[in-house]
Write an enzyme that holds these catalytic residues in place. Sequence first.
Site, PDB file in Angstrom:
ATOM      1  N   HIS A  26      24.628  27.722 -37.650  1.00  0.00           N
ATOM      2  CA  HIS A  26      24.621  26.607 -38.419  1.00  0.00           C
ATOM      3  C   HIS A  26      23.110  26.645 -38.899  1.00  0.00           C
ATOM      4  CE1 HIS A  26      28.274  24.135 -37.596  1.00  0.00           C
ATOM      5  NE2 HIS A  26      28.473  25.270 -37.103  1.00  0.00           N
ATOM      6  N   ASP A  83      26.496  25.924 -43.054  1.00  0.00           N
ATOM      7  CA  ASP A  83      26.981  24.461 -42.679  1.00  0.00           C
ATOM      8  C   ASP A  83      28.362  24.798 -42.312  1.00  0.00           C
ATOM      9  OD1 ASP A  83      28.148  21.816 -43.728  1.00  0.00           O
ATOM     10  OD2 ASP A  83      26.086  21.553 -42.914  1.00  0.00           O
TER      11      ASP A  83
END
Length: 145
Positions: free
Chosen positions: A117, A121
């Site tokens: 991450h 995303d």
Amino acid sequence: DLGSLGHSQGGLVVPVVKNVQLKGVSAISRAVKDYAARARPADGVDGKMRLSPEEMDGGTFTVSNLGMMGMDHFAAIANPPQSCILAVGGLRSEVVKDGPDNLKEAKFMSVTLSCDHRVVDGAVGAKWLQKFKNLLENPLQMLLQ
């Protein structure tokens, strides 16, 4: 560039198919099979794999398939510099409802996408999985794109 997680006598290796976006499915398949064969030790030679460091450098996305080992599903961890890894489970048959009074056999496969991450995303990863699912369910689309 796409990494294909494999196993050698010395442990896990991730040979990388370069410029995968410019290759067709058959060219990618040939490259992965070649890398897998060369990751295994040579018969009667020195017991070492025959992949160069350059062939294992630069990947951004890895595919790990344990389906051929009887795993229905599993989770894989993306190792830097890889941004994502797709864990592919085996194909399985299940009985599903086909209309109000009928049943039929259907094929299912589980995949799990793990994203770093810091790079990807989670919502982007989910959109990628939606597109991947659509392509698997409608494989002719891969030839038309």
